[in-house]
Design a protein around this motif. Structure first.
Motif, mmCIF file in Angstrom:
data_model
loop_
_atom_site.group_PDB
_atom_site.id
_atom_site.type_symbol
_atom_site.label_atom_id
_atom_site.label_comp_id
_atom_site.label_asym_id
_atom_site.label_seq_id
_atom_site.Cartn_x
_atom_site.Cartn_y
_atom_site.Cartn_z
ATOM 1 N N MET A 82 -21.046 39.349 11.306
ATOM 2 C CA MET A 82 -20.960 39.189 12.751
ATOM 3 C C MET A 82 -20.171 37.944 13.124
ATOM 4 N N ALA A 83 -20.274 36.883 12.311
ATOM 5 C CA ALA A 83 -19.485 35.677 12.586
ATOM 6 C C ALA A 83 -17.992 35.977 12.483
ATOM 7 N N LEU A 84 -17.610 36.740 11.444
ATOM 8 C CA LEU A 84 -16.206 37.121 11.295
ATOM 9 C C LEU A 84 -15.757 38.045 12.417
ATOM 10 N N PHE A 85 -16.567 39.076 12.688
ATOM 11 C CA PHE A 85 -16.170 40.062 13.684
ATOM 12 C C PHE A 85 -16.080 39.444 15.075
ATOM 13 N N CYS A 86 -17.085 38.702 15.461
ATOM 14 C CA CYS A 86 -17.117 38.145 16.817
ATOM 15 C C CYS A 86 -16.113 37.002 16.987
ATOM 16 N N GLY A 87 -16.096 36.081 16.031
ATOM 17 C CA GLY A 87 -15.193 34.939 16.161
ATOM 18 C C GLY A 87 -13.731 35.344 16.080
ATOM 19 N N CYS A 88 -13.366 36.064 15.007
ATOM 20 C CA CYS A 88 -11.972 36.471 14.837
ATOM 21 C C CYS A 88 -11.571 37.531 15.862
ATOM 22 N N GLY A 89 -12.497 38.446 16.184
ATOM 23 C CA GLY A 89 -12.177 39.465 17.168
ATOM 24 C C GLY A 89 -11.921 38.883 18.547
ATOM 25 N N HIS A 90 -12.700 37.893 18.935
ATOM 26 C CA HIS A 90 -12.514 37.248 20.237
ATOM 27 C C HIS A 90 -11.144 36.599 20.325
ATOM 28 N N GLU A 91 -10.764 35.865 19.287
ATOM 29 C CA GLU A 91 -9.473 35.182 19.309
ATOM 30 C C GLU A 91 -8.325 36.172 19.172
ATOM 31 N N ALA A 92 -8.510 37.229 18.382
ATOM 32 C CA ALA A 92 -7.450 38.223 18.215
ATOM 33 C C ALA A 92 -7.149 38.949 19.518
ATOM 34 N N LEU A 93 -8.177 39.229 20.309
ATOM 35 C CA LEU A 93 -7.955 39.874 21.602
ATOM 36 C C LEU A 93 -7.140 38.985 22.533
ATOM 37 N N SER A 94 -7.419 37.689 22.509
ATOM 38 C CA SER A 94 -6.639 36.759 23.335
ATOM 39 C C SER A 94 -5.181 36.723 22.894
ATOM 40 N N MET B 296 -5.385 46.437 30.595
ATOM 41 C CA MET B 296 -5.665 45.954 29.245
ATOM 42 C C MET B 296 -6.296 44.564 29.289
ATOM 43 N N ALA B 297 -5.805 43.706 30.187
ATOM 44 C CA ALA B 297 -6.371 42.365 30.313
ATOM 45 C C ALA B 297 -7.832 42.422 30.763
ATOM 46 N N SER B 298 -8.152 43.347 31.678
ATOM 47 C CA SER B 298 -9.543 43.494 32.117
ATOM 48 C C SER B 298 -10.425 44.002 30.984
ATOM 49 N N PHE B 299 -9.897 44.965 30.204
ATOM 50 C CA PHE B 299 -10.664 45.473 29.067
ATOM 51 C C PHE B 299 -10.934 44.365 28.053
ATOM 52 N N ILE B 300 -9.932 43.556 27.765
ATOM 53 C CA ILE B 300 -10.109 42.450 26.816
ATOM 54 C C ILE B 300 -11.145 41.460 27.333
ATOM 55 N N LYS B 301 -11.100 41.172 28.607
ATOM 56 C CA LYS B 301 -12.052 40.220 29.188
ATOM 57 C C LYS B 301 -13.483 40.728 29.052
ATOM 58 N N TYR B 302 -13.709 42.000 29.409
ATOM 59 C CA TYR B 302 -15.061 42.546 29.336
ATOM 60 C C TYR B 302 -15.522 42.707 27.890
ATOM 61 N N PHE B 303 -14.614 43.077 27.002
ATOM 62 C CA PHE B 303 -15.008 43.245 25.607
ATOM 63 C C PHE B 303 -15.351 41.897 24.973
ATOM 64 N N GLN B 304 -14.733 40.836 25.428
ATOM 65 C CA GLN B 304 -15.103 39.513 24.922
ATOM 66 C C GLN B 304 -16.525 39.153 25.333
ATOM 67 N N TYR B 305 -16.932 39.560 26.535
ATOM 68 C CA TYR B 305 -18.330 39.365 26.933
ATOM 69 C C TYR B 305 -19.266 40.218 26.076
ATOM 70 N N VAL B 306 -18.828 41.434 25.739
ATOM 71 C CA VAL B 306 -19.621 42.282 24.850
ATOM 72 C C VAL B 306 -19.798 41.611 23.498
ATOM 73 N N GLU C 149 2.595 33.799 16.241
ATOM 74 C CA GLU C 149 1.578 34.525 16.997
ATOM 75 C C GLU C 149 1.289 35.883 16.370
ATOM 76 N N PHE C 150 2.350 36.542 15.869
ATOM 77 C CA PHE C 150 2.152 37.864 15.265
ATOM 78 C C PHE C 150 1.304 37.758 14.007
ATOM 79 N N TYR C 151 1.625 36.847 13.123
ATOM 80 C CA TYR C 151 0.891 36.743 11.864
ATOM 81 C C TYR C 151 -0.541 36.255 12.082
ATOM 82 N N VAL C 152 -0.732 35.360 13.033
ATOM 83 C CA VAL C 152 -2.092 34.907 13.337
ATOM 84 C C VAL C 152 -2.930 36.058 13.874
ATOM 85 N N THR C 153 -2.348 36.839 14.783
ATOM 86 C CA THR C 153 -3.072 37.984 15.340
ATOM 87 C C THR C 153 -3.386 39.014 14.262
#
Length: 257
Positions: free
Chosen positions: A41-53, A73-83, A212-216
């Motif tokens: 969950m630490a990997l999924f939530c932490g990396c997923g949050h930053e990857a969406l940004s 898409m920006a609204s979906f990313i915002k709400y999914f980060q809250y999820v 940015e591409f490789y980090v994402t």
């Protein structure tokens, strides 16, 4: 860690024997599953949050010119980060509950000193955890599959850039490989009327060379791995809780309560 009928028994057994008995009462499968669950969950939530940004930045910079094209898409990313925040909190508490249930059932199964017995309420609680964990495992299987989509998209993008670079080295004309494109609209990132919605040729190759591409890309791979680790932890929880519940039912039929 375990109930003792005679308080003087620990002194008689000695510190070493008491520690051995305590270690024997630890539910190691549940403990390993909890550690895997927290790591995943630490990997999924932490990396997923930053990857969406980072994804929002990439799409906004290279694939869309009009703000209205990527506002959904920006609204979906915002709400999914809250999820993601909610998922992290939920699995943290649920992992503690399952670990505590593992300690309870392990102590009940051991029947080391005879005072701690499984009850009907305890067996019902164990069955409830099994059902909830089954449901979570099926839901998380869908999350695991969904998290593979951005990895697939970025992998294809990287391979396309690699092909463009090879063609650029072998063909003198830039226009000969300008038709090779990556269309973000095909993956649902943008609506079909978005302009340009795609990137082609050397422009696409230049995107793949950005940090940015490789980090994402790396962040999405880490989030995908975290989802897989969490799914593995849920399967371990299922095995441990199902086994403990089966043994508790067996003890109940034997009249040990």
């Amino acid at each position: 860690m375990f109930p003792v009928r005679q308080p003087w028994l620990c002194k008689a057994l000695g510190c070493y024997d008491c520690c051995v008995r305590c270690i024997g009462a630890v539910p190691y499968p549940s403990l390993v599953a909890t550690l895997l669950c927290y790591a995943g969950m630490a990997l999924f939530c932490g990396c997923g949050h930053e990857a969406l940004s980072q994804t929002e930045v990439l799409v906004e910079t290279y694939f869309a010119r009009n703000v209205q094209d990527y506002v959904a898409m920006a609204s979906f990313i915002k709400y999914f980060q809250y999820v993601i925040y909610g998922l992290a909190s939920f699995f943290f508490l649920y992992g503690i509950l399952l670990l505590a249930e593992g300690f309870y059932t392990t102590s009940a199964v051991k029947q080391t000193f005879g005072e701690f017995r499984s009850t009907q309420c305890g067996r019902c609680l164990s069955l409830t955890f099994i059902i909830v964990t089954y449901i979570l495992a099926f839901i998380w299987l869908a999350v695991f599959a969904f998290s593979a989509i951005p990895v697939f998209f970025l992998f294809n993008m990287e391979q396309t850039c690699h092909n463009i670079n090879i063609l650029a080295e072998t063909t003198p004309s830039i226009n000969q490989h300008g038709w090779i494109c990556m269309d973000a609209r095909q993956f649902g990132l943008l609506p079909w009327n978005a302009m340009p919605g795609k990137s082609c040729g050397m422009t696409l190759a230049s995107i793949c060379k950005t940090s940015e591409f490789y980090v994402t890309y790396d962040l999405y791979i880490a989030a995908f791995a975290g989802a897989g680790i969490t799914l593995l932890a849920l399967f371990l929880y299922l095995v441990a809780t199902t086994y403990n519940y089966a043994v508790l039912r067996f003890l109940g039929r034997k009249g040990i309560r």
